[in-house]
Write an enzyme that holds these catalytic residues in place. Structure first.
Site, PDB file in Angstrom:
ATOM      1  N   PRO A 250       0.613  -4.354   2.945  1.00  0.00           N
ATOM      2  CA  PRO A 250       0.482  -3.916   1.550  1.00  0.00           C
ATOM      3  C   PRO A 250       1.853  -3.635   0.943  1.00  0.00           C
ATOM      4  O   PRO A 250       2.697  -2.987   1.552  1.00  0.00           O
ATOM      5  CB  PRO A 250      -0.352  -2.638   1.672  1.00  0.00           C
ATOM      6  N   GLU A 251       2.071  -4.153  -0.262  1.00  0.00           N
ATOM      7  CA  GLU A 251       3.355  -3.967  -0.927  1.00  0.00           C
ATOM      8  C   GLU A 251       3.212  -2.909  -2.018  1.00  0.00           C
ATOM      9  O   GLU A 251       2.154  -2.294  -2.174  1.00  0.00           O
ATOM     10  CB  GLU A 251       3.845  -5.302  -1.474  1.00  0.00           C
TER      11      GLU A 251
END
Length: 271
Positions: A2-3
């Site tokens: 996840p960014e």
């Protein structure tokens, strides 16, 4: 992994639902994630109210009465609010029991996430202390990347992914921003011209903002806090499109490895 947009999506989804709630219990089903879980976590957190949820880079910070709960999703972490009677699934490692009967449940298949209780200023912790500025800060100078990149010989893609330079720009959005800016990801950071660096920063900011609005990028391991997938994937121009036609010209999307990460670009558009 996840960014920044995915983490911000989780933060925005959870904050209105759990702020003001009191933690009445903690259940840890494993002794450690990326780092050991404090065996006194239930005693430390029990009775404290969640006052706010903020984000620093890809970390979530839960502001409590007496300290801060620092959480990182790692590569596969998922936070969800579930009912107290919800069945326990594989990899459901930690539950925070709230005073309204719900559970804030952390599931992490690969156990690369972390959960730490901090007292004092969390920004002084070693995990946060040396992080660069947030890309969406309104007071970030437009030539910030140009100033920081002088005499740097690493590839520009690796440069903008350096969390000491700029936080939260992961592999997906680095490729997308460089495509939008028309910059070859393999170029040396120190060779990027001032106007190019200004354009690149604007593209980073625009793409991250668009992804947050869209709800993050749909990846195998990521789901929003309510279980729905993100929606930005349908807008990706280059990432994951090796061998496919460029959406801007008649070229073909190429893939190379930079810093042990897959990198996607169009040679025509990013000369």
């Amino acid at each position: 992994m996840p960014e920044l947009p995915e983490v911000e999506t989780v933060r925005r989804g959870l904050e209105p639902q759990i702020c003001g709630r009191r933690i009445v219990g903690v259940i840890c089903r494993v002794p450690r994630l990326r780092l050991p879980l404090d065996p006194q976590l239930e005693m430390l957190l029990g009775g404290q109210v969640i006052h706010a949820i903020s984000r620093r880079a890809k970390y979530l910070l839960f502001k409590l009465d007496k300290g801060t709960l620092l959480l990182h999703l790692g590569m596969s972490g998922v936070l969800r609010l579930v009912k107290s009677e919800a069945p326990i699934a594989k990899h459901d490692h930690v539950d925070l029991r709230l005073d309204d009967g719900q559970l804030l449940r952390f599931n992490d298949t690969r156990r690369f996430g972390l959960l730490l209780y901090l007292q004092g200023d969390p920004n002084l912790h070693s995990l946060l202390q040396h992080l660069g500025p947030e890309p969406l800060e309104t007071d970030l100078p437009e030539d910030y990347l140009f100033t920081r990149s002088r005499k740097r010989n690493l590839a520009i893609k690796n440069f903008i992914m350096d969390q000491k330079v700029l936080v939260g720009v992961g592999n997906i959005y680095a490729s997308e921003a460089l495509f939008a800016a028309g910059i070859d990801p393999r170029r040396k950071a120190g060779r990027i011209k001032r106007q190019e660096s200004i354009t690149l920063l604007r593209c980073i900011q625009a793409i991250l903002a668009e992804a947050i609005i869209a709800g993050g990028t749909t990846l195998k391991d990521f789901r929003q806090s309510d279980g729905r997938p993100g929606y930005f994937k349908q807008q990706l121009q280059v990432y994951g499109r090796k061998g496919m036609g460029c959406l801007q010209c008649d070229g073909t999307i190429q893939q190379v490895t930079l810093g042990q990460r897959s990198t996607y670009f169009c040679e025509n558009c990013q000369g």
